[in-house]
Write a protein that holds these residues in place. Structure first.
Motif, mmCIF file in Angstrom:
data_model
loop_
_atom_site.group_PDB
_atom_site.id
_atom_site.type_symbol
_atom_site.label_atom_id
_atom_site.label_comp_id
_atom_site.label_asym_id
_atom_site.label_seq_id
_atom_site.Cartn_x
_atom_site.Cartn_y
_atom_site.Cartn_z
ATOM 1 N N SER A 1 -4.988 5.178 -0.829
ATOM 2 C CA SER A 1 -4.948 6.510 -0.224
ATOM 3 C C SER A 1 -5.926 7.461 -0.903
ATOM 4 O O SER A 1 -6.423 8.400 -0.278
ATOM 5 N N LYS A 2 -6.218 7.226 -2.192
ATOM 6 C CA LYS A 2 -7.150 8.071 -2.948
ATOM 7 C C LYS A 2 -8.523 7.421 -3.113
ATOM 8 O O LYS A 2 -9.457 8.064 -3.596
ATOM 9 N N PRO B 1 0.835 -1.200 0.000
ATOM 10 C CA PRO B 1 0.000 0.000 0.000
ATOM 11 C C PRO B 1 0.872 1.253 0.000
ATOM 12 O O PRO B 1 1.984 1.212 0.491
ATOM 13 N N PRO B 2 0.434 2.384 -0.554
ATOM 14 C CA PRO B 2 -0.952 2.622 -0.891
ATOM 15 C C PRO B 2 -1.370 2.163 -2.287
ATOM 16 O O PRO B 2 -2.550 2.105 -2.579
ATOM 17 N N ASP C 1 -5.375 2.562 -5.690
ATOM 18 C CA ASP C 1 -4.651 3.490 -4.823
ATOM 19 C C ASP C 1 -5.529 3.681 -3.594
ATOM 20 O O ASP C 1 -6.511 4.429 -3.632
#
Length: 109
Positions: A98-99, A63-64, A96
């Motif tokens: 994180s997004k 990750p991310p 992704d």
């Protein structure tokens, strides 16, 4: 390990199929770090027809951003989209986390 229920929705676009998809991934993160995908979703085509999507696969990497590898089956009772019943789809892409963004491209055989 741990299991997470991840809801998603977004656009579907291609040369023969376009619309929206909504569904869930019953994600299993194993104790050894492997991410196993177990996806159930519904595609609503631009002409209002429904196509069921079932997929399994893995998310690889750290990750991310993870690499996705999926095995996808599509089924419908809509005559104009019945061609999806006879194909097998393999998908590759990224997520992704994180997004909250998933990008996947499907290849039919």
């Amino acid at each position: 390990g741990a299991r997470f229920d991840v809801y998603f929705e977004g656009a579907v676009s291609g040369t023969k199929l376009s619309g929206t998809v909504k569904g869930g991934d019953y994600l299993h993160v194993r104790a050894d770090g492997r991410f196993q995908l177990h996806i159930h979703a519904e595609i609503t085509t631009d002409d209002g027809k429904k196509i069921a999507l079932a997929a399994d696969g893995v998310a690889l990497g750290e990750p991310p951003v993870l690499q996705l590898r999926e095995n996808v089956t599509l089924t419908t009772s809509a005559p104009e989209h019945s061609w999806v019943n006879t194909i097998q789809v393999w998908g590759t892409g990224t997520v992704d986390v994180s997004k909250g963004e998933v990008r996947i491209k499907g290849y039919a055989a």
